[in-house]
Structures are given as structure tokens and as C-alpha cells.
Design a protein around this motif. Sequence first.
Motif, PDB file in Angstrom:
ATOM      1  N   GLN A  12      53.332  38.396 132.396  1.00 43.24           N
ATOM      2  CA  GLN A  12      52.311  37.580 133.041  1.00 43.24           C
ATOM      3  C   GLN A  12      51.644  38.387 134.160  1.00 43.24           C
ATOM      4  OE1 GLN A  12      53.614  33.693 134.113  1.00 43.24           O
ATOM      5  NE2 GLN A  12      51.943  33.352 135.550  1.00 43.24           N
ATOM      6  N   HIS A  13      50.309  38.223 134.292  1.00 41.96           N
ATOM      7  CA  HIS A  13      49.571  38.936 135.331  1.00 41.96           C
ATOM      8  C   HIS A  13      49.995  38.490 136.718  1.00 41.96           C
ATOM      9  CE1 HIS A  13      46.356  40.707 137.626  1.00 41.96           C
ATOM     10  NE2 HIS A  13      45.935  39.514 138.028  1.00 41.96           N
ATOM     11  N   ASP A  14      50.254  39.485 137.570  1.00 40.04           N
ATOM     12  CA  ASP A  14      50.559  39.225 138.968  1.00 40.04           C
ATOM     13  C   ASP A  14      49.769  40.239 139.781  1.00 40.04           C
ATOM     14  OD1 ASP A  14      51.571  39.043 141.542  1.00 40.04           O
ATOM     15  OD2 ASP A  14      53.651  38.765 140.900  1.00 40.04           O
ATOM     16  N   PRO A  15      48.749  39.808 140.524  1.00 38.09           N
ATOM     17  CA  PRO A  15      47.906  40.754 141.264  1.00 38.09           C
ATOM     18  C   PRO A  15      48.667  41.597 142.279  1.00 38.09           C
ATOM     19  CG  PRO A  15      47.503  38.494 141.979  1.00 38.09           C
ATOM     20  CD  PRO A  15      48.346  38.406 140.741  1.00 38.09           C
ATOM     21  N   LYS A  16      49.863  41.174 142.648  1.00 33.98           N
ATOM     22  CA  LYS A  16      50.660  41.930 143.609  1.00 33.98           C
ATOM     23  C   LYS A  16      51.519  42.987 142.931  1.00 33.98           C
ATOM     24  CE  LYS A  16      50.927  38.041 146.848  1.00 33.98           C
ATOM     25  NZ  LYS A  16      51.839  37.118 147.576  1.00 33.98           N
ATOM     26  N   ARG A  17      51.564  42.955 141.597  1.00 36.35           N
ATOM     27  CA  ARG A  17      52.429  43.887 140.865  1.00 36.35           C
ATOM     28  C   ARG A  17      51.592  44.691 139.860  1.00 36.35           C
ATOM     29  NH1 ARG A  17      57.877  42.731 141.416  1.00 36.35           N
ATOM     30  NH2 ARG A  17      58.378  40.699 142.338  1.00 36.35           N
ATOM     31  N   PRO A  18      51.388  45.983 140.106  1.00 37.73           N
ATOM     32  CA  PRO A  18      50.547  46.792 139.214  1.00 37.73           C
ATOM     33  C   PRO A  18      51.129  47.011 137.828  1.00 37.73           C
ATOM     34  CG  PRO A  18      51.637  48.172 140.846  1.00 37.73           C
ATOM     35  CD  PRO A  18      51.899  46.759 141.250  1.00 37.73           C
ATOM     36  N   ASP A  19      52.418  46.711 137.642  1.00 35.18           N
ATOM     37  CA  ASP A  19      53.046  46.936 136.343  1.00 35.18           C
ATOM     38  C   ASP A  19      53.072  45.686 135.479  1.00 35.18           C
ATOM     39  OD1 ASP A  19      53.544  49.655 136.754  1.00 35.18           O
ATOM     40  OD2 ASP A  19      55.252  49.168 138.009  1.00 35.18           O
ATOM     41  N   THR A  20      52.181  44.730 135.771  1.00 38.21           N
ATOM     42  CA  THR A  20      51.975  43.574 134.903  1.00 38.21           C
ATOM     43  C   THR A  20      50.608  43.710 134.245  1.00 38.21           C
ATOM     44  OG1 THR A  20      51.008  42.249 136.696  1.00 38.21           O
ATOM     45  CG2 THR A  20      53.407  42.129 136.396  1.00 38.21           C
ATOM     46  N   PRO A  21      50.314  42.939 133.205  1.00 37.71           N
ATOM     47  CA  PRO A  21      49.007  43.041 132.540  1.00 37.71           C
ATOM     48  C   PRO A  21      47.851  42.855 133.511  1.00 37.71           C
ATOM     49  CG  PRO A  21      50.512  41.764 131.193  1.00 37.71           C
ATOM     50  CD  PRO A  21      51.216  42.002 132.506  1.00 37.71           C
ATOM     51  N   SER A  22      46.702  43.429 133.168  1.00 30.58           N
ATOM     52  CA  SER A  22      45.536  43.427 134.056  1.00 30.58           C
ATOM     53  C   SER A  22      45.001  42.033 134.320  1.00 30.58           C
ATOM     54  CB  SER A  22      44.423  44.289 133.462  1.00 30.58           C
ATOM     55  OG  SER A  22      44.821  45.635 133.401  1.00 30.58           O
ATOM     56  N   GLY A  23      45.199  41.119 133.387  1.00 29.20           N
ATOM     57  CA  GLY A  23      44.680  39.768 133.563  1.00 29.20           C
ATOM     58  C   GLY A  23      45.480  38.764 132.774  1.00 29.20           C
TER      59      GLY A  23
END
Length: 206
Positions: free
Chosen positions: A1-12
Motif C-alpha cells: 500500500q502507498h505510504d508517502p512517508k515510506r519510499p519503498d512502497t508503491p508510488s500511488g
Amino acid sequence: QHDPKRPDTPSGGRIWALLGDAAGGVWIGTNEGLDYLPSGVAASGVATSGVAAPGGTRVRHFQHQEGNPHSLIDNRIRSLLLDRQGMLWVGTVVGLKRHQPGTTAKEQFVRVASTPNQADSLAGQNIQTLFQAKDGKIWIGTHKQGAAWLEPGADLSGAAALHWLHPDPQRPDQLSHGWVDAIIEAEPGQIWLATAGGGINIVSGA
């Protein structure tokens, strides 16, 4: 799941396309760019928590970069295809590109018949679906202009390589509808095109 605080999650969080590769990795097409989850990440599911895969391998992000012709043509991904040569084709809302693998420094995306201001170009076209037939042709389904195919080994730099089937319900040699959102090969040489309003079109001998 996208998490804007975590760069290793999907972009959106809006996922439009998923594609697995022979190495066990997963390509993810989002509304905010293209991601690649290597096999260690994809298999363990640790990408959802932002933890690096074994060996330090992390989720990779690809996005459009203004002024960089070798980046994605647009971040809004709609379709993905890995051809039999292992090349990744990326359909966006404004055209088509093909991934040229290499080192991180040399990695790039090249336009496929998507030169702006060229007649019958894919530039500006919403690429809804991509499919490779048994004979090697790459089939392309668009949002409004129908479908087209590319011959194996064709020069991909210009629109001349495209063989179009445009929407024209009055002509039996054209399509019943311009929105093509699924393509299969029911039997060798027989391509089925699913449309959003015109039923199924069957193309033989293309």
C-alpha cells in the motif's frame, strides 16, 4: 500500500496494471508512476511496510522527468507488457514507451511511435491494453482511436510502423467502437478485440 512517508512502497494507491516477470519481480503501474518490486520484496510482502528486501534490494520507482526524453512519457500508467525478448512496454494516457534495460545510470525509456504532431502517432493516445500475438506482433488498444499493431522488428521511431484499425461502424474492415480495452488471440491468427460499447471485434489475417 502507498505510504508517502515510506519510499519503498508503491508510488500511488491507484493501481492500473500489474505484471510479473521471470525473475519473480512485479511491475506496478500506478497513476503516479511505474514501480518494480524485486523478487525478495514481492515474495515476502515487506514492501507494504517499507522494509528493504534481503541483500538491500528495494522497490524501484520510475517517473516522468521534465526535460528528460529518456524518462517515462507520463506518470499515469494504464497498461504493461513483457514481450518474448523480455522488453517491457509501458502504455500511458499520452502514448507508449519501451523500457531499455541496463545499469541504473543508462536505463531509459524510448518512445514507440509516439512522436508528437505526427499523423496516426500514438502521441496523446490513452493506451488501454497491450498484447503480443503468437506471430510476434504487438497489439495496442486505445481509448478512442481503436487498435493498431506493430510487426516484429519494425522501426519503432515513427508512426509509419503502425497498422491501424480505426472506429467506423459502417465499414466491416474497421472497428465498431474506438475504445479497445482487452485483446486476446483465440486461435492462431485470430485476434479478438473487446470494446467499451461495440461488442467484440474479431480480426483474422492481420
